[in-house]
Design a protein around this motif. Structure first.
Motif, PDB file in Angstrom:
ATOM      1  N   GLY A 163       5.971  40.078  -2.777  1.00  0.00           N
ATOM      2  CA  GLY A 163       5.313  40.817  -3.710  1.00  0.00           C
ATOM      3  C   GLY A 163       4.533  40.174  -4.662  1.00  0.00           C
ATOM      4  O   GLY A 163       3.414  40.392  -4.770  1.00  0.00           O
ATOM      5  N   ARG A 164       5.076  38.785  -4.961  1.00  0.00           N
ATOM      6  CA  ARG A 164       4.332  37.797  -5.979  1.00  0.00           C
ATOM      7  C   ARG A 164       3.090  37.319  -5.310  1.00  0.00           C
ATOM      8  O   ARG A 164       2.118  37.058  -5.890  1.00  0.00           O
ATOM      9  CB  ARG A 164       5.355  36.802  -6.649  1.00  0.00           C
ATOM     10  N   LEU A 165       3.333  36.993  -4.075  1.00  0.00           N
ATOM     11  CA  LEU A 165       2.182  36.272  -3.364  1.00  0.00           C
ATOM     12  C   LEU A 165       0.970  37.303  -3.161  1.00  0.00           C
ATOM     13  O   LEU A 165      -0.087  37.159  -3.572  1.00  0.00           O
ATOM     14  CB  LEU A 165       2.602  35.994  -1.982  1.00  0.00           C
ATOM     15  N   LEU A 166       1.285  38.763  -2.822  1.00  0.00           N
ATOM     16  CA  LEU A 166       0.203  39.662  -2.742  1.00  0.00           C
ATOM     17  C   LEU A 166      -0.247  39.858  -4.186  1.00  0.00           C
ATOM     18  O   LEU A 166      -1.614  39.995  -4.372  1.00  0.00           O
ATOM     19  CB  LEU A 166       1.029  41.149  -2.311  1.00  0.00           C
ATOM     20  N   THR A 167       0.291  39.906  -5.236  1.00  0.00           N
ATOM     21  CA  THR A 167      -0.086  40.122  -6.641  1.00  0.00           C
ATOM     22  C   THR A 167      -1.207  38.699  -6.878  1.00  0.00           C
ATOM     23  O   THR A 167      -2.122  38.926  -7.452  1.00  0.00           O
ATOM     24  CB  THR A 167       0.963  39.924  -7.727  1.00  0.00           C
ATOM     25  N   GLY A 168      -0.830  37.567  -6.350  1.00  0.00           N
ATOM     26  CA  GLY A 168      -1.749  36.320  -6.412  1.00  0.00           C
ATOM     27  C   GLY A 168      -2.985  36.643  -5.960  1.00  0.00           C
ATOM     28  O   GLY A 168      -3.981  36.206  -6.333  1.00  0.00           O
ATOM     29  N   PHE A 169      -2.983  37.350  -4.564  1.00  0.00           N
ATOM     30  CA  PHE A 169      -4.105  37.413  -4.058  1.00  0.00           C
ATOM     31  C   PHE A 169      -5.304  38.414  -4.676  1.00  0.00           C
ATOM     32  O   PHE A 169      -6.360  38.142  -4.789  1.00  0.00           O
ATOM     33  CB  PHE A 169      -3.708  38.423  -2.396  1.00  0.00           C
TER      34      PHE A 169
END
Length: 352
Positions: free
Chosen positions: A21-27
């Motif tokens: 979820g944090r990686l997708l937020t970074g996207f």
């Protein structure tokens, strides 16, 4: 589309969901999403397009596992990232498993190797530590050419053996293992044979364009392929679905080779490089631009310095896959790239 495997352990699934979820937020929020960590510049091979092996650091001067734990936590202040563990040859370090575990706590660690140090026990330990994906470098389908290019007889056979070991040990399927090919003018005609190799062994395949201008690149006469490469790769991707390199990146290769490069480059904002001593640069091609040492300085200070480098904004020196990955996953969502990311890249790898 390949299916994301189900994780039976609820706690492991929750940890993966949190990091994912944090990686997708970074996207979508324009945070850093990709970091190369050069855990060592030592290597047992002498590849012609690389010069890191020419100036190896003594093992006592390299960072410790504790240093990598600190760096992992500091990077996490910027978000969860795809952390590419590289070298030199990262598996020359006897503590490679602990390094993977340090980055798996907050991030999605992947690793690239020439395969020489891979054993069945090491493969199991790397997966158990939380490794998401591993790439084995193979640039020629002809064993003699690959061995000559890498500077040691038996390198091709060793790489293929490593593929089989890693594939058989992969906890969530063979797509966690990939052949990584650097594309140059003199191996373009071997691309389909290389794809047959990955097909035969049931693993994924990725490719990246040669870089000739970086700080750690060799001076051995390797040259760029001619325009038309991107179209060729897209045609091959249609016939060999294990080629998971983003279609958008493949399309952009011909524009780059014709001199039409997309700018600005996201180096320093969306991706960065940490060398074997902890020095941070906008990318692996710009090691002379130093933003500080992440072992000693706060992430907030490093991040601000990274964003200040004007040299990288209009840089057109390279178009490697790390640049392509960040471009495809930045800005307005590219639905095809997101579909390809979840279909070919996203994987569930959890420490046991």
């Amino acid at each position: 589309m390949a299916q994301i495997p189900v994780v039976s352990n609820a706690a492991a699934a929750a940890r993966y969901a949190w990091r994912g979820g944090r990686l997708l937020t970074g996207f979508v929020r324009e945070r850093p999403i990709h970091c190369i960590v050069q855990v060592s510049n030592r290597c047992n091979l002498t590849c012609g397009f690389c010069s890191f092996w020419e100036r190896p650091a003594h093992p006592r001067d390299e960072m410790t596992v504790e240093d990598f734990e600190i760096i992992s936590a500091k990077l996490a202040e910027g978000g969860a990232m795809v952390v590419s563990i590289e070298g030199g040859e990262p598996l020359l370090r006897p503590d490679a498993v602990a390094i993977v575990r340090a980055f798996a706590r907050y991030h999605h660690p992947i690793l690239f190797t020439n395969g020489w140090r891979v054993t069945e026990s090491l493969a199991r330990e790397l997966w158990d530590a939380g490794l998401t994906e591993i790439g084995v470098s193979i640039d020629y389908a002809t064993p003699e050419r690959h061995d000559a290019h890498r500077g040691a007889k038996g390198t091709f056979a060793t790489a293929v053996r490593a593929l089989r070991i890693l594939r058989d040990a992969a906890p969530h399927g063979s797509r966690q293992v990939t052949i990584m090919t650097v594309i140059m003018r003199d191996n373009v005609e071997e691309l389909e044979s290389l794809l047959r190799l990955s097909q035969e062994h049931g693993v994924s395949h990725q490719c990246t364009l040669l870089s000739t201008h970086g700080d750690g690149r060799g001076e051995s006469g390797y040259t760029m392929p001619a325009p038309g490469l991107g179209a060729k790769l897209l045609e091959l991707k249609a016939r060999y679905p294990q080629l998971i390199t983003f279609s958008g990146y493949l399309e952009a290769l011909d524009r780059f080779l014709e001199g039409n490069v997309r700018t600005p480059c996201w180096a320093g904002e969306r991706f960065l490089n940490v060398d074997h001593l902890g020095e941070v640069s906008p990318c692996i091609e710009k090691l002379h631009l130093r933003a500080g040492n992440l072992r000693r300085e706060p992430w907030s200070v490093i991040a601000e310095r990274l964003r200040s480098f004007e040299e990288v904004r209009g840089c057109t020196d390279c178009y490697t896959s790390c640049r392509g990955f960040v471009e495809e996953m930045s800005g307005m969502p590219h639905l095809r790239s997101w579909r390809e990311f979840f279909g070919g890249f996203a994987s569930v790898a959890t420490p046991r």
